[in-house]
Enzyme design. Structure first.
Site, PDB file in Angstrom:
ATOM      1  N   TYR A 199      12.835   1.441 -15.902  1.00 48.44           N
ATOM      2  CA  TYR A 199      12.303   2.728 -16.357  1.00 48.44           C
ATOM      3  C   TYR A 199      13.002   3.160 -17.648  1.00 48.44           C
ATOM      4  O   TYR A 199      14.228   3.287 -17.682  1.00 48.44           O
ATOM      5  CB  TYR A 199      12.524   3.754 -15.241  1.00 48.44           C
ATOM      6  N   ASP A 235      17.278   3.569  -6.005  1.00 50.73           N
ATOM      7  CA  ASP A 235      16.390   4.674  -6.342  1.00 50.73           C
ATOM      8  C   ASP A 235      15.064   4.424  -5.631  1.00 50.73           C
ATOM      9  O   ASP A 235      14.294   3.549  -6.014  1.00 50.73           O
ATOM     10  CB  ASP A 235      16.204   4.726  -7.864  1.00 50.73           C
ATOM     11  N   ILE A 247      12.426   6.623  -5.047  1.00 42.30           N
ATOM     12  CA  ILE A 247      11.528   7.761  -5.200  1.00 42.30           C
ATOM     13  C   ILE A 247      10.051   7.389  -5.048  1.00 42.30           C
ATOM     14  O   ILE A 247       9.216   8.270  -4.855  1.00 42.30           O
ATOM     15  CB  ILE A 247      11.744   8.476  -6.545  1.00 42.30           C
ATOM     16  N   LYS A 282       7.033  11.931  -6.690  1.00 46.48           N
ATOM     17  CA  LYS A 282       6.014  10.887  -6.637  1.00 46.48           C
ATOM     18  C   LYS A 282       5.261  10.884  -5.302  1.00 46.48           C
ATOM     19  O   LYS A 282       4.036  10.829  -5.278  1.00 46.48           O
ATOM     20  CB  LYS A 282       6.661   9.517  -6.863  1.00 46.48           C
TER      21      LYS A 282
END
Length: 471
Positions: A145, A230, A232, A272
């Site tokens: 990202y 992570d 998410i 999300k």
């Protein structure tokens, strides 16, 4: 300028990345079906707008929550006053329960080990402050990202060292890639403090396999470092294989009574899975009491409002709503993902096989003028300015191979997505095409959904500007 801090005058935020520059171009000329039908369609923003109607329906049916009432009595004054930065107990309990349900109730979470933050951006930066000193390094698998260059480095002074993953195995993490990254950091005299992964991956849209997770846990155990997972996008998994949390792997391999148990940390968010990025709901989950204590103190610089916590605690406490939402959201994501993949296939463009996320990792290597990152940016500019689609070039995600792009599909209507697909198809069909002259002998398409006929554009005629400094 002499009176300003070094942070103000340095250029390490990453705002001049093509990832953010594409947003700027979109904002100058945003698509609107009525007001600006020839504008740029935003396909560079990973937002989930597919299930807003479910959220709005719940809000309409629960006026007490939206009116800040409990049993018909107003609690507005209570919520409006100062709240302890540990967060509302009801919300923390509801959030950890939701985290368990997203993971198929295969693991449970303790609300006392949860730290609330203003979004996942704040959660990741807070963990950096807790785990690394300026100049210390975290290893990240590529592509990753683009915002991590800002989130992890800008204010903390931490460094990122890439774990180089390639299309030859579908960008999977390997032991050799981990070791090479670790050696590279050491050669730069960097102290490696940990590894950070996104699972499911942004930008790949794939979940980490159990084998990859076991490799990662084994690696950090051997090196005596941390692992940040992570997660998410954990609630966006719409196809098999199912999502496996790092917490499952820790428990299954009996790490509960080892030092590793305290060195693995999870980042989560409702941005999300519930499509609420504007609500700024993020969280850190850690088994290390010292980390939880320090992160909780740091969270006072980025709190979640009491009103937001109260509203969402009521929503997440509704078992019927949660079950319906999770199921229907998965169905809609799967349908929308299939629309984009099929539409691109009709233009001879393939995608990496994926099972999660709000985007596809799209293979446009055959459309490059040459097998270079300069050609990738050239193609990207043409897509932004002439095709009028904002997508994210792979170089902004630190991909090692030119020609890959992240394309989002869940932040627009079905009609807008169909229009975007038609624009891509018209672009491909109307371009001057010649045979292959890009050397891809060391690359493979066996991990993509199709193997399209290779094409290459010979005439570009760019009249485009802005400075690129991706690599």
């Amino acid at each position: 300028m002499k009176l300003l801090s070094e942070k103000v005058t340095c250029n390490s935020h990453g705002q001049d990345s093509s990832y953010f520059l594409g947003w700027q171009e979109y904002e100058k000329n945003p698509y609107d079906e009525i007001q600006n039908p020839k504008g740029i369609i935003q396909m560079g923003l990973a937002e989930n707008q597919l299930s807003f109607d479910l959220l709005e329906s719940w809000l309409a049916q629960n006026p007490d929550a939206t009116g800040f009432k409990r049993n018909g009595e107003s609690i507005f004054r209570k919520l409006a006053l100062f709240q302890d930065y540990h967060g509302l107990p009801d919300f923390k309990n509801a959030l950890v329960q939701f985290m368990s349900e997203i993971r198929g109730n295969k693991v449970t979470f303790n609300s006392n080990k949860l730290v609330l933050t203003a979004g996942a951006t704040s959660a990741n930066e807070t963990l950096m402050f807790c785990l690394a000193n300026p100049g210390d390094a975290f290893l990240l698998p590529t592509p990753y990202y683009p915002g991590f260059d800002r989130d992890l480095k800008w204010r903390t002074g931490a460094e990122i060292v890439p774990i180089q993953c390639t299309s030859s195995n579908g960008f999977r993490i390997t032991e050799s890639a981990l070791e090479e990254s670790y050696k590279l950091a050491k050669s730069r005299n960097l102290r490696v403090k940990g590894v950070l992964v996104t699972n499911p991956s942004n930008p790949l849209g794939t979940t980490l396999t159990r084998m990859e997770l076991e490799l990662l846990v084994s690696f950090v155990a051997e090196k005596g470092i941390h692992l940040i997972s992570d997660e998410i996008y954990s609630g966006t998994v719409f196809n098999s294989p199912k999502f496996v949390s790092v917490m499952e792997v820790l428990i299954e391999n009996n790490y509960m009574y080892t030092e590793v148990w305290d060195r693995v940390h999870i980042v989560y968010s409702l941005s999300k899975d519930l499509g609420l990025p504007g609500f700024r709901i993020g969280a850190i989950y850690s088994n290390d009491a010292v980390i939880v204590s320090a992160a909780t103190k740091m969270s006072s610089f980025g709190l979640i409002s009491s009103q937001t916590q109260y509203l969402l605690s009521a929503m997440l406490a509704d078992k019927k709503f949660k079950k319906t939402y999770i199921s229907e959201n998965h169905r809609r994501l799967k349908k929308r993902h299939a629309m984009l993949v099929k539409g691109l296939e009709s233009s001879g463009i393939s995608c990496l096989d994926s099972n999660a996320g709000l985007f596809c990792w799209v293979d446009m290597r055959h459309l490059l003028k040459s097998n270079t990152f300069e050609a990738e940016i050239e193609l990207w500019k043409k897509i932004v300015y002439e095709v009028r689609l904002n997508i994210s070039p792979g170089s902004s995600c630190h991909c090692t191979e030119p020609g890959w792009f992240r394309v989002c599909f869940a932040n627009m209507s079905e009609d807008t997505l169909n229009l975007a697909i038609q624009r891509i198809k018209s672009f491909v069909d109307s371009s001057d095409v010649i045979g292959i002259n890009v050397d891809q002998s060391n690359q493979t398409n066996q991990y993509t959904s199709t193997s399209p006929k290779k094409k290459l554009f010979s005439k570009w005629g760019f009249r485009l500007s802005f400075n690129d400094r991706e690599r």
